[in-house]
Design an enzyme around this catalytic site. Structure first.
Site, PDB file in Angstrom:
ATOM      1  N   LYS A  13       0.815  -1.219   0.000  1.00  0.00           N
ATOM      2  CA  LYS A  13       0.000   0.000   0.000  1.00  0.00           C
ATOM      3  C   LYS A  13       0.849   1.270   0.000  1.00  0.00           C
ATOM      4  O   LYS A  13       0.555   2.227  -0.711  1.00  0.00           O
ATOM      5  CB  LYS A  13      -0.936   0.025   1.210  1.00  0.00           C
ATOM      6  CG  LYS A  13      -1.967  -1.080   1.264  1.00  0.00           C
ATOM      7  CD  LYS A  13      -3.005  -0.826   2.346  1.00  0.00           C
ATOM      8  CE  LYS A  13      -2.415  -0.634   3.734  1.00  0.00           C
ATOM      9  NZ  LYS A  13      -1.692  -1.827   4.227  1.00  0.00           N
ATOM     10  N   ARG A  88      -9.394   1.117   9.472  1.00  0.00           N
ATOM     11  CA  ARG A  88      -9.049  -0.283   9.661  1.00  0.00           C
ATOM     12  C   ARG A  88     -10.163  -1.069  10.346  1.00  0.00           C
ATOM     13  O   ARG A  88     -10.044  -2.278  10.526  1.00  0.00           O
ATOM     14  CB  ARG A  88      -7.760  -0.406  10.471  1.00  0.00           C
ATOM     15  CG  ARG A  88      -6.525  -0.007   9.673  1.00  0.00           C
ATOM     16  CD  ARG A  88      -5.256  -0.286  10.425  1.00  0.00           C
ATOM     17  NE  ARG A  88      -4.067  -0.029   9.613  1.00  0.00           N
ATOM     18  CZ  ARG A  88      -2.828  -0.147  10.050  1.00  0.00           C
ATOM     19  NH1 ARG A  88      -2.612  -0.527  11.297  1.00  0.00           N
ATOM     20  NH2 ARG A  88      -1.811   0.103   9.253  1.00  0.00           N
ATOM     21  N   ARG A 122      12.080  -6.923   5.143  1.00  0.00           N
ATOM     22  CA  ARG A 122      12.080  -5.462   5.101  1.00  0.00           C
ATOM     23  C   ARG A 122      12.989  -4.871   6.174  1.00  0.00           C
ATOM     24  O   ARG A 122      13.003  -5.318   7.310  1.00  0.00           O
ATOM     25  CB  ARG A 122      10.661  -4.913   5.281  1.00  0.00           C
ATOM     26  CG  ARG A 122      10.565  -3.407   5.096  1.00  0.00           C
ATOM     27  CD  ARG A 122       9.147  -2.940   4.877  1.00  0.00           C
ATOM     28  NE  ARG A 122       8.315  -3.079   6.064  1.00  0.00           N
ATOM     29  CZ  ARG A 122       7.035  -2.696   6.120  1.00  0.00           C
ATOM     30  NH1 ARG A 122       6.460  -2.191   5.048  1.00  0.00           N
ATOM     31  NH2 ARG A 122       6.341  -2.854   7.231  1.00  0.00           N
ATOM     32  N   ARG A 152      12.200  -3.452  12.020  1.00  0.00           N
ATOM     33  CA  ARG A 152      11.239  -2.963  12.994  1.00  0.00           C
ATOM     34  C   ARG A 152      10.615  -4.123  13.752  1.00  0.00           C
ATOM     35  O   ARG A 152      10.474  -5.224  13.216  1.00  0.00           O
ATOM     36  CB  ARG A 152      10.119  -2.165  12.296  1.00  0.00           C
ATOM     37  CG  ARG A 152      10.568  -0.843  11.775  1.00  0.00           C
ATOM     38  CD  ARG A 152       9.470   0.032  11.198  1.00  0.00           C
ATOM     39  NE  ARG A 152       8.173  -0.585  10.998  1.00  0.00           N
ATOM     40  CZ  ARG A 152       7.356  -0.269   9.995  1.00  0.00           C
ATOM     41  NH1 ARG A 152       7.718   0.622   9.089  1.00  0.00           N
ATOM     42  NH2 ARG A 152       6.176  -0.838   9.882  1.00  0.00           N
ATOM     43  N   ARG A 163      -0.271  -9.360  13.258  1.00  0.00           N
ATOM     44  CA  ARG A 163      -0.813  -8.258  12.454  1.00  0.00           C
ATOM     45  C   ARG A 163      -1.789  -8.772  11.397  1.00  0.00           C
ATOM     46  O   ARG A 163      -2.828  -8.147  11.142  1.00  0.00           O
ATOM     47  CB  ARG A 163       0.323  -7.500  11.764  1.00  0.00           C
ATOM     48  CG  ARG A 163       1.223  -6.718  12.707  1.00  0.00           C
ATOM     49  CD  ARG A 163       2.436  -6.163  11.999  1.00  0.00           C
ATOM     50  NE  ARG A 163       2.098  -5.051  11.122  1.00  0.00           N
ATOM     51  CZ  ARG A 163       2.919  -4.536  10.226  1.00  0.00           C
ATOM     52  NH1 ARG A 163       4.138  -5.057  10.065  1.00  0.00           N
ATOM     53  NH2 ARG A 163       2.547  -3.521   9.473  1.00  0.00           N
TER      54      ARG A 163
END
Length: 207
Positions: A13, A88, A122, A152, A163
């Protein structure tokens, strides 16, 4: 144009939003970026938001709605915006309906397996916030500013699973909520391949 981007964490996104913003001169509203700025402030709210984000859970609706409402009142949103990471939940979507009229909802579609692979690889720059695949930066340094890259907490395997579970439970129902304005695009290809049909669709919508 006023656009919402929907899709699971890691579906692409953010990258898609940057391309749209560049070509259509829209304000990019990323709740993730706003939350991370809040965390950097070191405030009581920032510490609370950090704890929630690190666990993979969602920041409470009331807090998120107020942050977004304030952001949409800024001058740069008057000519249109793209919402990346909001709403969300159905409650957030219902609140947004009272704040602004959305023109279209773009669903970025990617399989769970591909999402886990992407997010696990990532790496994020501590200084400028740029993100890279670890395989593209063997020295562990940002390609833009040479600062250190980190993984992260919310990109680690266990948190990724949490998540995705949160997304399925709370966000997937938005697909039905926005069924009259929703268009789906696959992000399985390169960013360029993903963006091409989206750009064509938005050009027609703009006309």
């Amino acid at each position: 144009m006023k656009i919402i981007l929907l899709g699971a964490p890691g579906s692409g996104k953010g990258t898609l939003a940057k391309n749209i913003v560049k070509d259509f001169s829209l304000a990019h509203i990323s709740t993730g970026d706003m939350f991370r700025e809040c965390v950097k402030s070191g405030s009581e709210l920032g510490n609370k938001v950090k704890s929630i984000m690190d666990s993979g859970a969602l920041v409470p609706d009331e807090v998120t709605i107020e942050i977004v409402k304030d952001r949409l009142s800024k001058d740069d949103c008057k000519n249109g915006f793209i919402l990346d990471g909001f709403p969300r939940t159905i409650k957030q979507a219902e609140a947004l309906e009272k704040i602004s009229q959305i023109d279209t909802v773009i669903l970025v579609d990617l399989s769970k397996e591909e999402i886990i692979e992407r997010l696990s690889a990532r790496r994020t720059c501590l200084k400028c916030g740029s993100t890279f695949n670890k395989n593209d930066v063997p020295n562990g340094k940002c390609l833009n500013c040479e600062s250190e890259l980190i993984q992260r907490d919310d990109d680690k395997p266990l948190t990724i699973s949490n998540r995705l579970e949160v997304y399925e439970k709370n966000t997937a129902p938005l697909i039905n909520f926005y069924s009259d304005r929703l268009v789906k695009f696959s992000s399985a290809g390169t960013p360029e391949e993903t963006y091409r049909p989206v750009k064509a669709f938005l050009k027609k919508l703009e006309a």
